[in-house]
Design a protein around this motif. Structure first.
Motif: not given
Ligand code: F3S
Length: 558
Positions: A503-511, A547-549
């Protein structure tokens, strides 16, 4: 040792062990040669609702020579979304886009190249650039309503189409298209859109006038883009937009993207975000006007958060619960894409059934969104169904307006940011009312991207005073109070982080929320720095999850 998933219903991936081999049930009726095309074409949503009612989770029908199996319900959706590309092939189902995106671009590219191309555009949708988009969108909205005056009447869908064309072209294509080539680009875009019609699924190169216009527009757009590439190469000032990202990037093998590929990928990004957002924005206003209680809650919330002239920023838009739930409910009832298709490349097993290679399979967001055992009284517009205590969207793959799994719409966070931005401005400036009887506003199923039928007439009148006077601080600290609720007793305990790599697409909201726990590199690859963070990081961890989309983060308590 036992463990449980915090705040989530455990994910039960459907096990297709049982006894696959049964054929999916077939829908009755259909005519020789064209199959169910007439009923489907008249109203595909109603057709698919009846298909589920008569056949259940799986229902097979025929459109000309294509055999299509409709899958509905959370478990079937999950099996569809998680299937690997070499089994359920997305590209083969979207050949109609090849004349528009171009040969060798996205759906026409070999699988590995397609994934590389999609990854190249991701930085434009990551957390950092997203922070600058809120201001751009807000300025575009203010600009559009500058000359509205005291009162008037408009076709609201025409308004949202024009607005989202500006916002998408500004954020993705850059200033040249937004300001210098605006009128010509609008015409080109319109001509390209004429290529997206049902007949193109089967015969994308028929000698139709609309297809000739489409092809001419593609050639013209590429020549404009080539001109901008040459100008940008000579300019010392570097632009910060998706266009520039495509110019600066190389494939893994070191080759640069050609103007042909850049053109196709920019068109792809525009197509993904423009009509879908325009139609949803129009439905948000219509549904709020049909449901005055929902409108009242949203307006009060916005007045309280922003006051008369609080600035619309990325931070201030992050959490607006009533508006968030209203948008979610609009997307449940009116998802712009009512069917997501794949071609079966290898026999596909689900429960006791086998769908043979060569057939198509599809899922349907509006049909799955009306399953009464999940969404109570499903035809009712009820944004409170997502509020704490009810959380009817909690079951994974039940709410799928943006699709799900590896191909979930990567622009979903941009779309939500844009929609919230639009209404935080419009509702503070104007009062609205429907011009026509509420029940006459309906979905237009003749469009590939479903939107309200036009005319979509709305009357507006400038607001005399605001309901709330509290002005939001630019840091959005008013929202922090909403977010930092005391933790329930039951959640205290050691939390472990699990990231679903599919599922992770690399949006980086987590970081951005928890850099101590998550690290995302420039290619969008995520590294989990700690699996069991210390309790003082739990607040940040929950924000990262929220906030992870793509909802890729799960917290497991042990
Ligand atoms: Fe991946 Fe979600 Fe983070 S998509 S990079 S886990 S914000």
């Amino acid at each position: 040792m036992t463990s449980e998933v915090e705040n989530e219903v455990p994910v039960e991936v459907p096990v297709s062990e049982p006894h696959p081999g049964l054929k999916p049930p077939k829908i009755k009726g259909g005519l020789p040669l064209i199959g169910h095309m007439i009923d489907f074409g008249k109203n595909p949503f109603e057709f698919m609702m009846k298909a589920r009612a008569s056949c259940g989770e799986l229902a097979e029908f025929k459109l000309f020579n294509e055999k299509v199996v409709l899958m509905t319900g959370p478990e079937a959706n999950e099996a569809f979304c998680r299937a690997p590309d070499d089994q359920l092939d997305q590209s083969a189902a979207y050949r109609l886009m090849t004349p528009i995106f171009g040969k060798g671009v996205v759906f026409d590219a070999p699988e590995e190249r397609k994934n590389e191309q999609l990854k190249i555009l991701m930085p434009a949708l990551r957390d950092k650039p997203m922070r600058s988009y809120a201001g751009v969108i807000a300025r575009e909205v203010e600009g559009m309503i500058e000359n509205w005056g005291e009162e008037g009447e408009i076709d609201f869908l025409a308004f949202t189409k024009e607005l989202t064309l500006y916002t998408s072209s500004h954020c993705l294509l850059g200033k040249e298209f937004r300001y210098d080539l605006n009128a010509e680009f609008a015409q080109i875009y319109h001509d390209l859109e004429q290529g997206v019609q049902p007949i193109a699924y089967i015969f994308p190169y028929l000698p139709l006038p609309s297809f000739r216009q489409r092809d001419k527009a593609r050639v013209r757009l590429q020549s404009l883009i080539t001109g901008i590439i040459e100008k940008r190469a000579l300019s010392p000032a570097k632009q910060e937009d998706a266009f520039q990202m495509l110019l600066d990037t190389s494939y893994k093998d070191g080759t640069k993207l050609s103007p042909h590929e850049i053109t196709g990928m920019l068109i792809g990004a525009m197509f993904a975000g423009h009509h879908t957002s325009a139609g949803t924005a129009a439905w948000i206003l219509i549904e709020m006007l049909r449901n005055p209680e929902a409108l009242k809650s949203v307006r009060q919330e916005i007045d309280t958060l922003f006051g008369a002239d609080g600035e619309v920023t990325f931070e201030s838009l992050r959490e607006i619960p009533h508006l968030d739930n209203t948008i979610k409910e609009v997307l449940r009832l009116h998802p712009p894409l009512i069917i997501l298709l794949r071609k079966v490349a290898k026999d596909f097993h689900y429960r006791d059934y086998t769908v043979k290679a060569g057939k198509m399979v599809c899922i349907s967001p509006p049909v799955s969104h009306r399953i009464p055992s999940i969404f109570k009284d499903p035809d009712r517009f009820d944004p409170n169904r997502y509020a704490p205590g009810r959380e009817e969207d909690e079951l994974p793959f039940a709410w799928i307006a943006f699709g799900g799994g590896r191909h979930k719409c990567s622009g979903n966070a941009f779309a939500l940011l844009q929609l919230k931005s639009i209404f935080c401005i419009l509702l503070r400036r104007y009062e609205f009312e429907l011009v026509d009887p509420p029940e006459t506003y309906k979905d237009d199923y003749e469009q590939m991207v479903v939107q309200p039928k036009q005319p979509c007439r709305i009357r507006y009148r400038r607001r005399r005073e605001l309901g709330g006077k509290t002005k939001a601080t630019p840091t959005g600290s008013g929202h922090a109070e909403l977010r930092l609720e005391p933790l329930p007793e039951s959640t205290i305990g050691q939390l472990h982080v699990v990231v679903d790599g599919q599922l992770c697409q690399g949006h980086a909201a987590c970081m951005a929320e928890a850099p101590e726990i998550f690290q995302v590199d420039s290619q969008g690859n995520l590294t989990l720095l700690m699996e069991a963070p210390a309790p003082e990081l739990y607040g940040k961890l929950r924000e990262a999850k929220k906030y992870c989309p793509t909802h890729a983060i799960t917290l497991v308590k042990s």
